[in-house]
Write a protein that holds these residues in place. Structure first.
Motif, PDB file in Angstrom:
ATOM      1  N   GLY A 285       0.802  -1.215   0.000  1.00  0.00           N
ATOM      2  CA  GLY A 285       0.000   0.000   0.000  1.00  0.00           C
ATOM      3  C   GLY A 285       0.833   1.262   0.000  1.00  0.00           C
ATOM      4  N   GLU A 286       2.158   1.116  -0.087  1.00  0.00           N
ATOM      5  CA  GLU A 286       3.022   2.283  -0.091  1.00  0.00           C
ATOM      6  C   GLU A 286       2.960   3.013  -1.428  1.00  0.00           C
ATOM      7  N   ILE A 287       3.157   4.329  -1.382  1.00  0.00           N
ATOM      8  CA  ILE A 287       3.175   5.123  -2.608  1.00  0.00           C
ATOM      9  C   ILE A 287       4.538   4.963  -3.272  1.00  0.00           C
ATOM     10  N   LEU A 288       4.520   4.570  -4.531  1.00  0.00           N
ATOM     11  CA  LEU A 288       5.768   4.407  -5.278  1.00  0.00           C
ATOM     12  C   LEU A 288       6.211   5.759  -5.835  1.00  0.00           C
ATOM     13  N   VAL A 289       7.455   6.100  -5.580  1.00  0.00           N
ATOM     14  CA  VAL A 289       7.987   7.397  -6.012  1.00  0.00           C
ATOM     15  C   VAL A 289       9.346   7.214  -6.665  1.00  0.00           C
ATOM     16  N   ASP A 290       9.761   8.228  -7.420  1.00  0.00           N
ATOM     17  CA  ASP A 290      11.103   8.192  -7.998  1.00  0.00           C
ATOM     18  C   ASP A 290      12.090   8.834  -7.030  1.00  0.00           C
ATOM     19  N   ALA A 291      13.312   9.040  -7.467  1.00  0.00           N
ATOM     20  CA  ALA A 291      14.363   9.570  -6.589  1.00  0.00           C
ATOM     21  C   ALA A 291      14.037  10.974  -6.081  1.00  0.00           C
ATOM     22  N   PHE A 292      13.147  11.684  -6.794  1.00  0.00           N
ATOM     23  CA  PHE A 292      12.792  13.048  -6.419  1.00  0.00           C
ATOM     24  C   PHE A 292      11.437  13.111  -5.716  1.00  0.00           C
ATOM     25  N   SER A 293      10.955  11.958  -5.254  1.00  0.00           N
ATOM     26  CA  SER A 293       9.698  11.831  -4.507  1.00  0.00           C
ATOM     27  C   SER A 293       8.461  12.074  -5.352  1.00  0.00           C
ATOM     28  N   LYS A 294       8.590  11.998  -6.668  1.00  0.00           N
ATOM     29  CA  LYS A 294       7.443  12.167  -7.557  1.00  0.00           C
ATOM     30  C   LYS A 294       6.752  10.819  -7.750  1.00  0.00           C
ATOM     31  N   THR A 295       5.404  10.833  -7.699  1.00  0.00           N
ATOM     32  CA  THR A 295       4.623   9.620  -7.917  1.00  0.00           C
ATOM     33  C   THR A 295       4.443   9.386  -9.420  1.00  0.00           C
ATOM     34  N   SER A 296       3.591   8.436  -9.752  1.00  0.00           N
ATOM     35  CA  SER A 296       3.298   8.157 -11.160  1.00  0.00           C
ATOM     36  C   SER A 296       2.467   9.262 -11.805  1.00  0.00           C
ATOM     37  N   VAL A 297       1.983  10.190 -10.981  1.00  0.00           N
ATOM     38  CA  VAL A 297       1.243  11.362 -11.489  1.00  0.00           C
ATOM     39  C   VAL A 297       2.136  12.591 -11.329  1.00  0.00           C
ATOM     40  N   ASP A 298       2.364  13.314 -12.402  1.00  0.00           N
ATOM     41  CA  ASP A 298       3.375  14.370 -12.427  1.00  0.00           C
ATOM     42  C   ASP A 298       3.243  15.419 -11.333  1.00  0.00           C
ATOM     43  N   HIS A 299       2.016  15.785 -10.967  1.00  0.00           N
ATOM     44  CA  HIS A 299       1.858  16.890 -10.012  1.00  0.00           C
ATOM     45  C   HIS A 299       1.674  16.412  -8.575  1.00  0.00           C
ATOM     46  N   ILE A 300       1.812  15.110  -8.338  1.00  0.00           N
ATOM     47  CA  ILE A 300       1.638  14.564  -6.988  1.00  0.00           C
ATOM     48  C   ILE A 300       2.941  13.925  -6.512  1.00  0.00           C
ATOM     49  N   TYR A 301       3.353  14.311  -5.314  1.00  0.00           N
ATOM     50  CA  TYR A 301       4.585  13.809  -4.709  1.00  0.00           C
ATOM     51  C   TYR A 301       4.254  13.159  -3.368  1.00  0.00           C
ATOM     52  N   ALA A 302       5.200  12.421  -2.820  1.00  0.00           N
ATOM     53  CA  ALA A 302       5.011  11.801  -1.505  1.00  0.00           C
ATOM     54  C   ALA A 302       6.361  11.680  -0.808  1.00  0.00           C
ATOM     55  N   VAL A 303       6.356  11.929   0.500  1.00  0.00           N
ATOM     56  CA  VAL A 303       7.583  11.799   1.297  1.00  0.00           C
ATOM     57  C   VAL A 303       7.276  11.088   2.609  1.00  0.00           C
ATOM     58  N   GLY A 304       8.307  10.561   3.233  1.00  0.00           N
ATOM     59  CA  GLY A 304       8.178   9.972   4.558  1.00  0.00           C
ATOM     60  C   GLY A 304       7.721   8.528   4.540  1.00  0.00           C
ATOM     61  N   ASP A 305       7.160   8.094   5.672  1.00  0.00           N
ATOM     62  CA  ASP A 305       6.813   6.687   5.870  1.00  0.00           C
ATOM     63  C   ASP A 305       5.753   6.180   4.898  1.00  0.00           C
ATOM     64  N   VAL A 306       4.966   7.069   4.321  1.00  0.00           N
ATOM     65  CA  VAL A 306       3.930   6.642   3.394  1.00  0.00           C
ATOM     66  C   VAL A 306       4.535   6.059   2.123  1.00  0.00           C
ATOM     67  N   THR A 307       5.821   6.331   1.878  1.00  0.00           N
ATOM     68  CA  THR A 307       6.511   5.765   0.709  1.00  0.00           C
ATOM     69  C   THR A 307       7.246   4.481   1.065  1.00  0.00           C
ATOM     70  N   ASP A 308       7.426   4.207   2.342  1.00  0.00           N
ATOM     71  CA  ASP A 308       8.067   2.973   2.806  1.00  0.00           C
ATOM     72  C   ASP A 308       9.488   2.818   2.267  1.00  0.00           C
ATOM     73  N   ARG A 309      10.204   3.946   2.119  1.00  0.00           N
ATOM     74  CA  ARG A 309      11.606   3.839   1.701  1.00  0.00           C
ATOM     75  C   ARG A 309      12.476   3.550   2.920  1.00  0.00           C
ATOM     76  N   VAL A 310      12.655   4.544   3.766  1.00  0.00           N
ATOM     77  CA  VAL A 310      13.339   4.365   5.045  1.00  0.00           C
ATOM     78  C   VAL A 310      12.458   5.026   6.095  1.00  0.00           C
ATOM     79  N   GLN A 311      11.869   4.246   6.993  1.00  0.00           N
ATOM     80  CA  GLN A 311      10.899   4.786   7.942  1.00  0.00           C
ATOM     81  C   GLN A 311      11.612   5.375   9.155  1.00  0.00           C
ATOM     82  N   LEU A 312      12.209   6.534   8.938  1.00  0.00           N
ATOM     83  CA  LEU A 312      12.882   7.270  10.006  1.00  0.00           C
ATOM     84  C   LEU A 312      12.548   8.748   9.862  1.00  0.00           C
ATOM     85  N   THR A 313      12.289   9.404  10.983  1.00  0.00           N
ATOM     86  CA  THR A 313      11.913  10.822  10.963  1.00  0.00           C
ATOM     87  C   THR A 313      12.930  11.708  10.241  1.00  0.00           C
ATOM     88  N   PRO A 314      14.229  11.597  10.533  1.00  0.00           N
ATOM     89  CA  PRO A 314      15.179  12.472   9.835  1.00  0.00           C
ATOM     90  C   PRO A 314      15.182  12.263   8.326  1.00  0.00           C
TER      91      PRO A 314
END
Length: 450
Positions: A285-314
């Motif tokens: 259920g995580e949002i898939l993003v590229d290296a710049f936090s962009k989703t599959s939709v050009d104007h929508i981005y995602a950061v943090g735990d919702v992307t399930d990359r590295v679940q750490l606050t910093p």
């Protein structure tokens, strides 16, 4: 900026990543709004690392007051008041929440204290029914504890509820082998609870170096924490007296006063309308993003735990900063480097690590050198506490570069922050050897490895 939209940026979620991204974007001149349905500050500030660390501080006094007698202090009439600590912690959480909101307000960020849903391209609908538009949308809704489904699972608590307990449980079962399980096990144990950890595998903290895992397990058992491995929930039955009869696979039924699950976290992506605009999600259920936090939709981005990359606050904060600078700043876009991220487990004693474990280094590099220091900190010696620290350095034999540092012992996370800079900067063992030690300290072991 884009006048055809109500906002240049609309952020859904006011946690660490969302707040940083919103503040920085506003500082770059963007018109920004944030929607938060719960409390500004997110998991870390409200129900995560900040209040947990306050409980860790409180728990340390249990041993410190005992050790103080060996340093000449007479402690009389000591007692612990859980309600006092709990309420002090929550009061400070409220203070921090206000500061986060104040920061956004100072940058002219509009705050909507309600749920927001994406209802179309560039369109957000709030719970009140109000619809707004934004050129760019950022999803920063974080993650939540995963609660497994089994008969009686409605009787468990998670880390969210652990901060608000009316009273401490006399006996608590904590399910999980990760950092949250081990941290709360240490906290509750120091507060006088009988703690048992139940783990579905035979390994705790599987992402950490084996030597540190084994040392923490050994120390935890000496402190009185019980461990049940290779077991899973079968059922929980609430009895007439309020206690919980827990049945675990391969174990005899046992009674506990509370059961806490810390078996992972899942991204908060349900009900956000992501499917409406075609944002691609992963298997969890995580949002898939590229290296710049962009989703599959050009104007929508995602950061943090919702992307399930590295679940750490910093990491979330870094991602939020990079997103805001790249999309709204005057400079060139840049991506966050997710390699060599330091981390800590605020167990008793704490663990800190950066870079490759010994096993990872052997599998990746082949020829490595391992330096290790196994010692009793001076304070433990004077206090008569037979608890040993372990520091470990992993070096690439081909070029002398340090590729990993792993530590368990008092103040390990504080020491690791500086050591992590050296590993990130690709310094060598010779660089550490050439550094004069600060004596007597625990940290000097890092420059005295032989």
């Amino acid at each position: 900026m884009a006048d055809e939209y109500d906002y240049d940026l609309f952020t859904i979620g006011a946690g660490s990543g969302g707040v940083r991204a919103s503040r920085v974007a506003a500082a770059h001149g963007a018109r920004v709004a944030v929607a938060e349905e719960y409390r500004v500050g997110g998991t870390c500030v409200i129900r995560g690392c900040v209040p947990k660390k306050m409980l860790v501080y409180g728990a340390h006094f249990a041993e410190d007051l005992v050790d103080a007698q060996h340093f000449g202090w007479t402690i009389e009439g000591k007692r612990f008041d859980w309600a006092a600590l709990r309420d002090h912690v929550q009061n400070d959480v409220t203070r921090l929440e206000g500061l986060y909101g104040q920061t956004l307000g100072n940058h002219n960020v509009t705050i909507f204290a309600e749920r927001a849903t994406i209802t179309g391209p560039h369109e957000i609908t709030l719970a009140s029914g109000k619809t707004v538009t934004a050129k760019t949308i950022l999803v920063a809704t974080g993650a939540r504890p995963l609660v497994p489904t089994f008969p009686g699972s409605e009787h468990v608590i998670t880390s969210n509820e652990a901060f608000h307990l009316e009273q401490l449980p006399r006996r608590i079962l904590i399910a999980g082998g990760g950092y949250i399980a081990n941290e709360f096990a240490g906290i509750f144990n120091e507060f006088g609870c009988k703690v048992t950890i139940a783990n579905r595998s035979d390994t705790i903290l599987r992402s950490y170096d084996a030597s540190l895992r084994d040392r923490l397990l050994q120390i935890s058992m000496v402190k009185g924490i019980g461990f049940l491995f290779n077991t899973e929930f079968e059922s929980i039955e609430k009895q007439a007296d309020g206690t919980l009869l827990v049945r675990l696979s391969g174990q005899e039924p046992c009674e506990y006063d509370a059961v806490m699950v810390a078996t992972g976290r899942i991204p908060n992506t349900e009900g956000l309308g992501l499917e409406t605009v075609g944002v691609e999600l992963g298997k969890k259920g995580e949002i898939l993003v590229d290296a710049f936090s962009k989703t599959s939709v050009d104007h929508i981005y995602a950061v943090g735990d919702v992307t399930d990359r590295v679940q750490l606050t910093p990491v979330a904060i870094r991602e939020g900063q990079a997103f805001a600078d790249s999309v709204f700043g005057p400079g060139e876009p840049y991506a966050v480097d997710h390699s060599c991220v330091p981390s800590a487990v605020f167990s008793h004693p704490p663990i800190a690590a950066v870079g490759m474990t010994e096993s990872e280094a052997r599998n990746t590099l082949g020829n490595i050198k391992v330096f290790q220091s196994d010692f009793r900190p001076m304070k433990n010696v004077v206090a008569g506490r037979n608890e040993r620290s372990l520091y470990k350095m992993i070096v690439d034999a081909a070029n002398d570069r340090i590729v990993g540092i792993h530590m368990i012992g008092p103040e390990a996370p504080e020491i690791m922050q500086a050591a992590a800079i050296a590993v990130k900067a690709r310094l060598t063992k010779a660089d550490f050897d050439a550094t004069v030690a600060i004596h007597p300290t625990m940290a000097e072991e890092l420059v005295l490895f032989k």
